[in-house]
Design a protein around this motif. Structure first.
Motif, mmCIF file in Angstrom:
data_model
loop_
_atom_site.group_PDB
_atom_site.id
_atom_site.type_symbol
_atom_site.label_atom_id
_atom_site.label_comp_id
_atom_site.label_asym_id
_atom_site.label_seq_id
_atom_site.Cartn_x
_atom_site.Cartn_y
_atom_site.Cartn_z
ATOM 1 N N ILE A 16 0.840 -1.205 0.000
ATOM 2 C CA ILE A 16 0.000 0.000 0.000
ATOM 3 C C ILE A 16 0.874 1.253 0.000
ATOM 4 O O ILE A 16 0.599 2.226 -0.717
ATOM 5 C CB ILE A 16 -0.949 -0.017 1.212
ATOM 6 N N VAL A 17 1.952 1.234 0.787
ATOM 7 C CA VAL A 17 2.881 2.370 0.792
ATOM 8 C C VAL A 17 3.484 2.553 -0.597
ATOM 9 O O VAL A 17 3.609 3.674 -1.094
ATOM 10 C CB VAL A 17 3.978 2.167 1.851
ATOM 11 N N GLY A 18 3.857 1.434 -1.239
ATOM 12 C CA GLY A 18 4.389 1.512 -2.590
ATOM 13 C C GLY A 18 3.395 2.125 -3.563
ATOM 14 O O GLY A 18 3.763 2.941 -4.412
ATOM 15 N N ALA A 19 2.127 1.751 -3.428
ATOM 16 C CA ALA A 19 1.093 2.328 -4.294
ATOM 17 C C ALA A 19 0.948 3.822 -4.043
ATOM 18 O O ALA A 19 0.746 4.604 -4.985
ATOM 19 C CB ALA A 19 -0.236 1.614 -4.053
ATOM 20 N N CYS A 20 1.076 4.229 -2.780
ATOM 21 C CA CYS A 20 1.000 5.661 -2.462
ATOM 22 C C CYS A 20 2.168 6.415 -3.097
ATOM 23 O O CYS A 20 1.996 7.517 -3.634
ATOM 24 C CB CYS A 20 1.006 5.867 -0.952
ATOM 25 N N VAL A 21 3.365 5.810 -3.056
ATOM 26 C CA VAL A 21 4.532 6.443 -3.674
ATOM 27 C C VAL A 21 4.322 6.585 -5.178
ATOM 28 O O VAL A 21 4.651 7.614 -5.781
ATOM 29 C CB VAL A 21 5.807 5.639 -3.359
ATOM 30 N N ALA B 187 11.742 2.632 5.927
ATOM 31 C CA ALA B 187 10.903 1.678 6.652
ATOM 32 C C ALA B 187 10.549 0.478 5.782
ATOM 33 O O ALA B 187 10.530 -0.667 6.260
ATOM 34 C CB ALA B 187 9.627 2.366 7.141
ATOM 35 N N VAL B 188 10.276 0.713 4.507
ATOM 36 C CA VAL B 188 9.963 -0.396 3.601
ATOM 37 C C VAL B 188 11.176 -1.302 3.443
ATOM 38 O O VAL B 188 11.069 -2.537 3.500
ATOM 39 C CB VAL B 188 9.495 0.135 2.232
ATOM 40 N N PHE B 189 12.362 -0.703 3.271
ATOM 41 C CA PHE B 189 13.581 -1.505 3.141
ATOM 42 C C PHE B 189 13.841 -2.305 4.419
ATOM 43 O O PHE B 189 14.258 -3.465 4.358
ATOM 44 C CB PHE B 189 14.783 -0.612 2.849
ATOM 45 N N ALA B 190 13.609 -1.685 5.572
ATOM 46 C CA ALA B 190 13.845 -2.383 6.840
ATOM 47 C C ALA B 190 12.896 -3.564 6.988
ATOM 48 O O ALA B 190 13.303 -4.658 7.414
ATOM 49 C CB ALA B 190 13.688 -1.416 8.008
ATOM 50 N N GLY B 191 11.631 -3.365 6.636
ATOM 51 C CA GLY B 191 10.672 -4.462 6.705
ATOM 52 C C GLY B 191 11.037 -5.580 5.752
ATOM 53 O O GLY B 191 10.949 -6.771 6.096
ATOM 54 N N TYR C 36 6.967 -7.751 -0.717
ATOM 55 C CA TYR C 36 8.046 -6.836 -0.354
ATOM 56 C C TYR C 36 8.882 -6.464 -1.575
ATOM 57 O O TYR C 36 9.342 -5.318 -1.697
ATOM 58 C CB TYR C 36 8.935 -7.461 0.727
ATOM 59 N N GLU C 37 9.100 -7.415 -2.474
ATOM 60 C CA GLU C 37 9.829 -7.101 -3.702
ATOM 61 C C GLU C 37 9.103 -6.000 -4.473
ATOM 62 O O GLU C 37 9.718 -5.031 -4.928
ATOM 63 C CB GLU C 37 9.961 -8.349 -4.576
ATOM 64 N N MET C 38 7.801 -6.131 -4.609
ATOM 65 C CA MET C 38 7.002 -5.139 -5.319
ATOM 66 C C MET C 38 7.108 -3.766 -4.659
ATOM 67 O O MET C 38 7.292 -2.744 -5.330
ATOM 68 C CB MET C 38 5.531 -5.595 -5.337
ATOM 69 N N ALA C 39 7.026 -3.733 -3.332
ATOM 70 C CA ALA C 39 7.079 -2.463 -2.607
ATOM 71 C C ALA C 39 8.456 -1.816 -2.728
ATOM 72 O O ALA C 39 8.571 -0.600 -2.902
ATOM 73 C CB ALA C 39 6.728 -2.693 -1.140
ATOM 74 N N GLY D 209 19.871 1.569 3.848
ATOM 75 C CA GLY D 209 19.333 0.217 3.920
ATOM 76 C C GLY D 209 19.312 -0.535 2.609
ATOM 77 O O GLY D 209 19.041 -1.745 2.589
ATOM 78 N N LYS D 210 19.624 0.141 1.489
ATOM 79 C CA LYS D 210 19.532 -0.538 0.188
ATOM 80 C C LYS D 210 20.572 -1.649 0.065
ATOM 81 O O LYS D 210 20.248 -2.766 -0.363
ATOM 82 C CB LYS D 210 19.713 0.479 -0.938
ATOM 83 N N GLN D 211 21.809 -1.370 0.445
ATOM 84 C CA GLN D 211 22.860 -2.366 0.283
ATOM 85 C C GLN D 211 22.660 -3.552 1.224
ATOM 86 O O GLN D 211 22.941 -4.702 0.850
ATOM 87 C CB GLN D 211 24.234 -1.723 0.503
ATOM 88 N N GLU D 212 22.186 -3.300 2.445
ATOM 89 C CA GLU D 212 21.908 -4.398 3.375
ATOM 90 C C GLU D 212 20.802 -5.290 2.828
ATOM 91 O O GLU D 212 20.875 -6.525 2.912
ATOM 92 C CB GLU D 212 21.508 -3.842 4.742
ATOM 93 N N LEU D 213 19.776 -4.658 2.241
ATOM 94 C CA LEU D 213 18.690 -5.421 1.628
ATOM 95 C C LEU D 213 19.219 -6.249 0.467
ATOM 96 O O LEU D 213 18.874 -7.428 0.322
ATOM 97 C CB LEU D 213 17.599 -4.461 1.147
ATOM 98 N N ARG D 214 20.067 -5.646 -0.347
ATOM 99 C CA ARG D 214 20.638 -6.354 -1.489
ATOM 100 C C ARG D 214 21.403 -7.586 -1.028
ATOM 101 O O ARG D 214 21.299 -8.666 -1.636
ATOM 102 C CB ARG D 214 21.555 -5.411 -2.265
ATOM 103 N N ALA D 215 22.171 -7.453 0.052
ATOM 104 C CA ALA D 215 23.000 -8.560 0.531
ATOM 105 C C ALA D 215 22.146 -9.716 1.036
ATOM 106 O O ALA D 215 22.394 -10.882 0.696
ATOM 107 C CB ALA D 215 23.938 -8.067 1.632
ATOM 108 N N VAL D 216 21.135 -9.428 1.837
ATOM 109 C CA VAL D 216 20.336 -10.512 2.401
ATOM 110 C C VAL D 216 19.468 -11.152 1.323
ATOM 111 O O VAL D 216 19.264 -12.375 1.319
ATOM 112 C CB VAL D 216 19.491 -10.014 3.597
ATOM 113 N N ALA D 217 18.969 -10.375 0.375
ATOM 114 C CA ALA D 217 18.191 -10.956 -0.722
ATOM 115 C C ALA D 217 19.065 -11.878 -1.565
ATOM 116 O O ALA D 217 18.622 -12.952 -1.997
ATOM 117 C CB ALA D 217 17.588 -9.851 -1.582
#
Length: 263
Positions: free
Chosen positions: A5-10, A22-26, A79-82, A98-106
């Motif tokens: 929903i947040v992604g749709a708002c953006v 917050a989206v990246f952290a989630g 989460y990928e979509m958001a 948070g982008k690089q941390e997300l990239r690493a764990v994904a």
């Protein structure tokens, strides 16, 4: 679901830079919990990982693996979509934490599970304000451009084409910021400094670096290749701006460091 929903708002004008952390952290938490899911699923001897929709999951599976890891595994596509909605913003790509941390764990989840989160992988790999040198091997000419927001090499190839069977203005516009796609035929072949083909199915971050800049060598097309020119990420503006023509000495120096095509 809240992240979607947040992604749709953006996508409708909300501040991506404010929403992205917050989206990246989630998403990062979900991918970390998905690692737990995969390990427990393996340890339980359950075999191939289930689909994210989870229709084949039983109450016993949930009890063995744990409710939160199961929910995290099922939430990964959302989460990928958001996250992609956040990464459509150049400001987010350049500045959001948070982008690089997300990239690493994904990437860890992809490697361990065999699962492919292509949209997320490509989105976090997008380059911005990145110099690119195109060298025409036949003539020795070189051109320095700067690229941003280019999701894949189909898009890059279309924007680079300025000779031979050039794409239509409509196709070029659709690779920049206009909606839709247009059937297009490639006019050359792109090769990295290592002699390997730069496949259209990859993305610009795959292009090897020479003397601190990515270098793409333009060779004649070995056969006709066609695709629907447009943007891999319809919400992301693509830019390729010519900055200058290289001097003969500059282009020659770079060409001397590149290999012949190995294909």
């Amino acid at each position: 679901m809240v992240a979607v929903i947040v992604g749709a708002c953006v996508e409708r004008g909300a501040d991506a830079a404010a929403c992205a952390p917050a989206v990246f952290a989630g998403a990062r938490d979900a991918f970390e919990a998905a690692e737990v899911f995969r390990a427990r699923w393996r340890d339980a001897g359950r075999g191939e990982l289930p689909a994210h929709e989870g229709e084949e999951l039983t109450d016993e599976d949930v009890e063995r693996v744990g409710f939160e890891p199961v929910m995290a595994w099922q939430a990964l596509p959302q989460y990928e979509m958001a996250c992609v909605a956040m990464l459509n913003s150049k400001d987010v790509r350049l500045k959001a934490a948070g982008k690089q941390e997300l990239r690493a764990v994904a990437a860890r989840v992809e490697e361990a599970s065999g699962e492919t989160f292509k949209c997320l992988s490509y989105a976090v790999a997008v380059l911005d304000d990145e110099p690119l040198v195109a060298l025409e091997r036949a003539t020795g000419a070189g051109f320095l451009s700067r690229m941003s927001g280019i999701g894949d090499n189909f898009q890059l190839h279309t924007l680079l084409a300025d000779a031979g069977e050039a794409p239509s203005p409509k196709a070029v516009a659709q690779c920049r910021d206009q909606p839709g796609t247009t059937p297009t035929t490639g006019s050359f072949n792109l090769v990295g400094a290592d002699g390997e083909w730069i496949w259209n199915e990859g993305n610009p971050s795959d292009i090897p670096v020479v003397d601190g800049v990515r270098v793409a060598v333009v060779d004649p097309a070995p056969y006709r290749r066609s695709w629907d020119a447009g943007r891999f990420f319809p919400g992301m503006t693509g830019e390729l701006v010519l900055e200058r023509v290289l001097t003969e000495a500059e282009a020659g120096g770079l060409l001397a460091q590149v290999a012949e095509s190995v294909h």
